[in-house]
Scaffold this motif. Structure first.
Motif, PDB file in Angstrom:
ATOM      1  N   VAL A   1      58.767  74.777  47.508  1.00  0.00           N
ATOM      2  CA  VAL A   1      57.569  73.948  47.362  1.00  0.00           C
ATOM      3  C   VAL A   1      57.290  73.658  45.895  1.00  0.00           C
ATOM      4  N   ASN A   2      57.626  74.605  45.035  1.00  0.00           N
ATOM      5  CA  ASN A   2      57.353  74.433  43.604  1.00  0.00           C
ATOM      6  C   ASN A   2      58.450  73.672  42.871  1.00  0.00           C
ATOM      7  N   THR A   3      59.617  73.516  43.505  1.00  0.00           N
ATOM      8  CA  THR A   3      60.724  72.859  42.801  1.00  0.00           C
ATOM      9  C   THR A   3      61.121  71.527  43.435  1.00  0.00           C
ATOM     10  N   ALA A   4      61.112  71.442  44.760  1.00  0.00           N
ATOM     11  CA  ALA A   4      61.486  70.198  45.437  1.00  0.00           C
ATOM     12  C   ALA A   4      60.222  69.381  45.698  1.00  0.00           C
ATOM     13  N   HIS A   5      60.235  68.130  45.286  1.00  0.00           N
ATOM     14  CA  HIS A   5      59.011  67.343  45.343  1.00  0.00           C
ATOM     15  C   HIS A   5      58.898  66.473  46.580  1.00  0.00           C
ATOM     16  N   SER A   6      59.949  66.303  47.347  1.00  0.00           N
ATOM     17  CA  SER A   6      59.874  65.441  48.522  1.00  0.00           C
ATOM     18  C   SER A   6      60.112  66.246  49.790  1.00  0.00           C
ATOM     19  N   ALA A   7      59.558  65.747  50.891  1.00  0.00           N
ATOM     20  CA  ALA A   7      59.743  66.411  52.179  1.00  0.00           C
ATOM     21  C   ALA A   7      61.210  66.441  52.581  1.00  0.00           C
ATOM     22  N   SER A   8      61.919  65.339  52.353  1.00  0.00           N
ATOM     23  CA  SER A   8      63.329  65.274  52.729  1.00  0.00           C
ATOM     24  C   SER A   8      64.169  66.252  51.915  1.00  0.00           C
ATOM     25  N   ALA A   9      63.850  66.412  50.620  1.00  0.00           N
ATOM     26  CA  ALA A   9      64.603  67.347  49.777  1.00  0.00           C
ATOM     27  C   ALA A   9      64.395  68.786  50.238  1.00  0.00           C
ATOM     28  N   ILE A  10      63.184  69.117  50.661  1.00  0.00           N
ATOM     29  CA  ILE A  10      62.906  70.475  51.135  1.00  0.00           C
ATOM     30  C   ILE A  10      63.687  70.767  52.410  1.00  0.00           C
ATOM     31  N   LEU A  11      63.729  69.828  53.334  1.00  0.00           N
ATOM     32  CA  LEU A  11      64.503  70.033  54.557  1.00  0.00           C
ATOM     33  C   LEU A  11      65.992  70.163  54.258  1.00  0.00           C
ATOM     34  N   GLN A  12      66.472  69.367  53.312  1.00  0.00           N
ATOM     35  CA  GLN A  12      67.891  69.434  52.949  1.00  0.00           C
ATOM     36  C   GLN A  12      68.238  70.807  52.364  1.00  0.00           C
ATOM     37  N   LEU A  13      67.390  71.325  51.494  1.00  0.00           N
ATOM     38  CA  LEU A  13      67.621  72.637  50.895  1.00  0.00           C
ATOM     39  C   LEU A  13      67.548  73.746  51.952  1.00  0.00           C
ATOM     40  N   LEU A  14      66.564  73.669  52.821  1.00  0.00           N
ATOM     41  CA  LEU A  14      66.441  74.677  53.876  1.00  0.00           C
ATOM     42  C   LEU A  14      67.670  74.688  54.767  1.00  0.00           C
TER      43      LEU A  14
END
Length: 226
Positions: free
Chosen positions: A65-78
């Motif tokens: 949450v503190n490093t990835a700024h977009s919803a799509s980027a967070i899902l990709q990282l997860l």
């Protein structure tokens, strides 16, 4: 336990498990005075393993949450971080991740195979679905998730839910179904966020005729009040 306080917004969430442990999960992450992340997810199965995976998801999410700024980027990282564990456990996760900015009124979101959240517009009849392209987490190691945006206005209500809501079954075997979800949201959209959630659980108990759930049911409501 409590949703963040954001000016002009009501937020509430609740999860009821069908068993002692469940695979549903929702959360809020407040980034600043104007921005909040909301997510809802469901791990396949109702085992202790599913609950442990969800605990891992929350642990991984906090730094993202503190490093990835977009919803799509967070899902990709997860997806990339959880792929090996999910494959070994033969589990998968559906997740809908959204970011709301109260200063702009913009809701941006990405979807990993989850039920489409519903939006009821204050000045329109019926409900709309929110969707974006994206595979379930744990199916493939490298996945790109589409990100979409929508502008929210005063009086709009967004309902995020897990499949246990629409798949609740009456005594004669009929599903509650998405159409009843749409109709109920339209009926109760004028209520405060927490009361909207309470009304859905009451409707499910009345429809099924029991307080014993057949599947976990998690609900999150975002309502624009100003």
């Amino acid at each position: 336990d409590t949703a963040p306080a954001l000016f002009g917004v009501e937020m509430a969430g609740r999860c009821l498990s069908a068993a002692h442990v469940g695979g549903d999960y929702y959360d809020f992450f407040q980034r600043d005075d104007h921005t909040v992340d909301l997510l809802i997810a469901d791990v396949s199965g109702h085992s202790v393993g599913a609950a442990l995976i969800m605990a891992e998801v929350r642990t991984l999410l906090r730094p993202q949450v503190n490093t990835a700024h977009s919803a799509s980027a967070i899902l990709q990282l997860l997806n990339s971080q959880l792929y090996e564990d999910l494959s070994r456990a033969e589990l998968f996760i559906t997740m809908f991740y959204a970011k709301y900015n109260s200063a702009t009124g913009r809701l941006s979101y990405a979807n990993a195979g989850h039920n489409h959240p519903l939006i009821h517009r204050s000045d329109l009849l019926g409900c709309e679905e929110l969707d974006a392209d994206g595979l379930i987490i744990g199916v493939r190691k490298s996945v790109m998730f589409e990100e979409r945006q929508i502008e929210l206005r005063k009086g709009d209500v967004v309902l995020f839910y897990t499949d246990g809501l629409a798949e609740a079954m009456s005594s004669d075997g009929e599903l509650f179904g998405t159409e009843r979800v749409y109709q109920h949201l339209e009926t109760v959209s004028g209520l405060p966020a927490k009361e909207i959630i309470d009304s859905f659980y009451a409707a499910i108990i009345e429809y099924t005729g029991t307080t014993t759930l057949q599947d976990d049911i998690s609900l999150v409501v975002l309502k624009i009040t100003d």
